[in-house]
Design a protein around this motif. Structure first.
Motif, PDB file in Angstrom:
ATOM      1  N   THR A 111      -6.872  -3.098  -5.819  1.00 23.51           N
ATOM      2  CA  THR A 111      -7.071  -2.926  -4.378  1.00 23.51           C
ATOM      3  C   THR A 111      -7.390  -4.266  -3.719  1.00 23.51           C
ATOM      4  O   THR A 111      -6.883  -4.583  -2.635  1.00 23.51           O
ATOM      5  CB  THR A 111      -8.208  -1.921  -4.096  1.00 23.51           C
ATOM      6  N   GLY A 112      -8.219  -5.057  -4.402  1.00 25.41           N
ATOM      7  CA  GLY A 112      -8.565  -6.364  -3.851  1.00 25.41           C
ATOM      8  C   GLY A 112      -7.392  -7.327  -3.848  1.00 25.41           C
ATOM      9  O   GLY A 112      -7.267  -8.167  -2.951  1.00 25.41           O
ATOM     10  N   LEU A 113      -6.509  -7.192  -4.838  1.00 30.46           N
ATOM     11  CA  LEU A 113      -5.378  -8.109  -4.952  1.00 30.46           C
ATOM     12  C   LEU A 113      -4.257  -7.786  -3.978  1.00 30.46           C
ATOM     13  O   LEU A 113      -3.630  -8.685  -3.414  1.00 30.46           O
ATOM     14  CB  LEU A 113      -4.826  -8.075  -6.378  1.00 30.46           C
ATOM     15  N   GLU A 200       5.709   3.706  -1.659  1.00 32.61           N
ATOM     16  CA  GLU A 200       4.799   3.448  -0.546  1.00 32.61           C
ATOM     17  C   GLU A 200       4.077   2.117  -0.726  1.00 32.61           C
ATOM     18  O   GLU A 200       3.889   1.360   0.237  1.00 32.61           O
ATOM     19  CB  GLU A 200       3.786   4.589  -0.424  1.00 32.61           C
ATOM     20  N   ILE A 201       3.676   1.805  -1.945  1.00 35.76           N
ATOM     21  CA  ILE A 201       3.045   0.503  -2.211  1.00 35.76           C
ATOM     22  C   ILE A 201       4.011  -0.615  -1.843  1.00 35.76           C
ATOM     23  O   ILE A 201       3.636  -1.587  -1.161  1.00 35.76           O
ATOM     24  CB  ILE A 201       2.629   0.390  -3.695  1.00 35.76           C
ATOM     25  N   ASP A 215      -4.572   1.232   1.077  1.00 39.42           N
ATOM     26  CA  ASP A 215      -4.560   2.702   1.072  1.00 39.42           C
ATOM     27  C   ASP A 215      -3.544   3.245   0.069  1.00 39.42           C
ATOM     28  O   ASP A 215      -3.784   4.251  -0.602  1.00 39.42           O
ATOM     29  CB  ASP A 215      -4.240   3.235   2.472  1.00 39.42           C
ATOM     30  N   ALA A 216      -2.401   2.573  -0.036  1.00 39.40           N
ATOM     31  CA  ALA A 216      -1.360   3.022  -0.962  1.00 39.40           C
ATOM     32  C   ALA A 216      -1.829   2.900  -2.407  1.00 39.40           C
ATOM     33  O   ALA A 216      -1.568   3.779  -3.239  1.00 39.40           O
ATOM     34  CB  ALA A 216      -0.085   2.210  -0.743  1.00 39.40           C
ATOM     35  N   ILE A 217      -2.534   1.814  -2.719  1.00 37.93           N
ATOM     36  CA  ILE A 217      -3.069   1.642  -4.071  1.00 37.93           C
ATOM     37  C   ILE A 217      -4.124   2.707  -4.353  1.00 37.93           C
ATOM     38  O   ILE A 217      -4.157   3.306  -5.439  1.00 37.93           O
ATOM     39  CB  ILE A 217      -3.670   0.230  -4.248  1.00 37.93           C
ATOM     40  N   ARG A 218      -4.995   2.966  -3.374  1.00 41.17           N
ATOM     41  CA  ARG A 218      -6.036   3.981  -3.567  1.00 41.17           C
ATOM     42  C   ARG A 218      -5.422   5.354  -3.805  1.00 41.17           C
ATOM     43  O   ARG A 218      -5.899   6.126  -4.646  1.00 41.17           O
ATOM     44  CB  ARG A 218      -6.976   4.021  -2.363  1.00 41.17           C
TER      45      ARG A 218
END
Length: 244
Positions: A111-113, A200-201, A215-218
């Motif tokens: 998420t951070g990356l 989506e990512i 949001d897509a990663i989450r």
């Protein structure tokens, strides 16, 4: 307590050999001094030097080639992967949330990356990512496993950061998690959902919208995270075709 000073002495020898490698700027594959030379340099017995080298070999720091000598090892994260996988599955069988914790750690890193990547991925990598999602969709349509294509997608996604250590850490997370994925419960996620999440990512990072990418990663991790929160440990031979 007699063993404590001996353990400390052994650890000291290991640290001094590691310092020798650093001080001499020895690269992976470079030969270390011979055993007699190390004995003289360290002021230690043959057995002590051999035990120190064996311990360092277990860590991947040195490589002992019998009949040829000792060389600087690959310095890979393989020992970390082994330890992480073992700790995770052992904790899971003790009733701990170790699988969930490992997944949350990987999610936090990614998420951070991904927010740093939004709008910055080279066109060539975007084309490759498009091809990987296309392949996932084709595999899903014929009921094939998605794991390796999923893995390639994430490796390609973060490749533009040009951080070798980061790539190795992400690979370590992936390997450790998938080596204990046999403990995941319930019905595997619909492969079509997995494909949609990856699409989506990709669309989010291409658009340059960092919040949408996060949001897509989450969402990508959300389904399995929720399932792990309610999964009890199962037998070590239970197998599921999980995709994360």
């Amino acid at each position: 307590m007699a063993g404590y000073p001996l353990a400390m002495a052994a650890r000291d020898l290991q640290e001094r050999i590691k310092k020798l490698i650093i001080d001499r700027r020895l690269a992976s594959g470079a030969p270390l001094p011979t055993e007699p030379e190390l004995m003289e340099y360290l002021g230690a017995s043959r057995n002590s030097v051999r035990e120190a080298l064996k311990a360092l070999q277990a860590m991947g720091i040195v490589e002992i080639r019998h009949g040829f000598g000792t060389y600087v090892g690959p310095m890979s994260l393989a020992p970390m992967i082994e330890g992480l996988a073992f700790r995770t599955v052992a904790g899971h069988y003790r009733g701990e949330d170790s699988l969930l914790q490992l997944l949350e750690l990987r999610e936090a890193v990614e998420t951070g990356l991904v927010s740093r990547l939004a709008g910055r991925i080279p066109e060539a990598d975007l084309i490759e990512l498009d091809g990987l999602v296309d392949r996932m969709e084709e595999q899903a349509a014929r009921g094939a496993g998605l794991a390796e294509t999923d893995r390639s997608f994430h490796a390609t996604l973060y490749r533009g950061l040009d951080n070798v250590l980061l790539s190795e850490v992400l690979e370590a997370f992936w390997d450790a998690f998938h080596r204990v994925r046999t403990d995941l419960g319930g019905v595997p996620q619909d492969p079509k959902v997995t494909c949609r999440q990856h699409r989506e990512i990709l669309d989010a990072v291409r658009s340059g919208d960092s919040m949408r990418a996060e949001d897509a990663i989450r969402e990508h991790f959300g389904n399995i995270r929720a399932r792990l929160s309610t999964t009890a440990p199962q037998g070590p031979h239970t197998r599921h075709n999980e995709r994360v």
